[in-house]
Design an enzyme around this catalytic site. Structure first.
Site: not given
Ligand code: SF4
Length: 356
Positions: A131, A149, A48
């Protein structure tokens, strides 16, 4: 869209994901997941961080190299800063590489080498924003965190036909993404949304005819699919001018300096510059500098037009240090500095055979 319709859309999306999930080196696919295989939180977190503003295709190789070099978060935490920065070169956004190390070390130091298993706990780690915390909580720990996102924003703007331009629409899109997030299989749901946005509900030409949630999509019905999300026109990026100096000794040693730890390309090695980056500085020494070319590099917030000057030098520098040619590896420089090196090398060879 009513709550029960959102649930139906969510189920349709998961059915599609069960058959179409993209294969990625850090991902546990839906079938394995249902057999009880759990993703490694370290892999999920690392991917990520790498994927922020970088494509899946670009990240695959970096991810494989990182986990081969540092198979666990403890291995990464114990790595030399320079080794990690070197491996990160080319992914850009070097602040992320610094945060990566700070986070790995906090996981080892404060959490016994185990990632916290909630979005709130993950948020307490250095460099982990909302996020990433939500994505790791959902994908690694199956928490019903709302993961939003750019792909998910686009899918939600279209599914719910949100006409408010970005970025003002963001809070509304988060709320709508929350309506779609199920209590069952939230990790697979998060990845299904990402896959849908990346492969079907793409920015320019959404493939509505093969979309698993076509029946629920308000933008498709209104003929607005490709127009959403709406965006305000972007202000033009400013252009900065700068100079960079490439100095080489007759024995081939190259002058480099470590950049300040904060700011653009922070902590990375580079050629001395003149202050375009806020780091400041005059030429590193008196020399017969020759202009060997120019290049443009685009950062997030500005274009940089850089003039490259090069010289063969004998004197000691006022800044930086010479690195022997045997130890100088252009591949470990950030992309901008590799471009500078390429410019200097190509042109300098043209103006004299003395460039070692
Ligand atoms: Fe996107 Fe079209 Fe699917 Fe709507 S129907 S979610 S616009 S691909």
């Amino acid at each position: 869209m009513r709550e029960e319709v959102c649930e139906e859309a969510g189920r349709a999306l998961l059915r599609w994901y069960d058959g179409q999930a993209r294969v990625m080196p850090w991902r546990v696919g839906p079938q394995d997941r249902q057999r009880g295989v759990l993703p490694d939180p370290y892999h999920v977190w690392l991917s990520e961080v790498m994927l922020q503003q970088t494509t899946v295709a670009a990240v695959r190789e970096y991810f494989r190299r990182f986990v081969a070099l540092w198979p666990t978060v403890a291995d990464l935490a114990a790595a030399e800063d320079a080794a990690v920065m070197g491996e990160w070169a080319g992914l850009g956004y070097y602040a992320r590489a610094r945060n990566l190390l700070a986070c790995a070390r906090a996981v080892v130091r404060d959490h016994g080498g185990r990632f916290p298993d909630t979005a709130e706990g993950l948020r307490s780690l250095p460099g982990v924003g909302p996020y990433t915390a939500a994505a790791v909580a959902a994908i690694a720990f199956d928490r019903p965190a709302v993961v939003v996102d750019g792909n998910v924003e686009r899918v939600c703007a279209r599914l719910f036909a949100v006409e408010t331009p970005m970025p003002a629409a963001k809070p509304e899109l988060v709320r709508l993404a929350g309506l779609l997030t199920p209590m069952a299989r939230p990790g697979d749901h998060a990845q299904a949304m990402m896959d849908l946005g990346a492969t079907v509900c793409t920015p320019r030409k959404p493939a509505c005819e093969i979309c698993p949630v076509m029946a629920y999509c308000q933008a498709r019905r209104a003929g607005l699919a490709a127009d959403l999300p709406r965006k305000l026109p972007k202000p033009a990026k400013p252009v900065r001018q700068g100079v960079v100096w490439v100095a080489m000794r007759p024995d081939g040693a190259v002058l480099l300096e470590d950049r300040p730890p904060r700011g653009l390309l922070g902590g990375m090695p580079g050629f001395p510059g003149d202050g375009w980056d806020g780091a400041g500085g005059a030429a590193p020494m008196q020399a017969d500098w020759r202009e060997v070319g120019g290049l443009r590099h685009t950062f997030t917030h500005f274009h940089l037009d850089l003039t490259v000057r090069a010289a063969i030098v004998e004197a000691n520098p006022m800044r930086g240090a010479f690195v022997p040619r045997s130890a100088f590896q252009p591949a470990n420089l950030p992309t901008l500095m590799r471009k500078v090196w390429d410019t200097a090398t190509v042109r300098a060879v043209e103006w004299g055979a003395t460039w070692p």
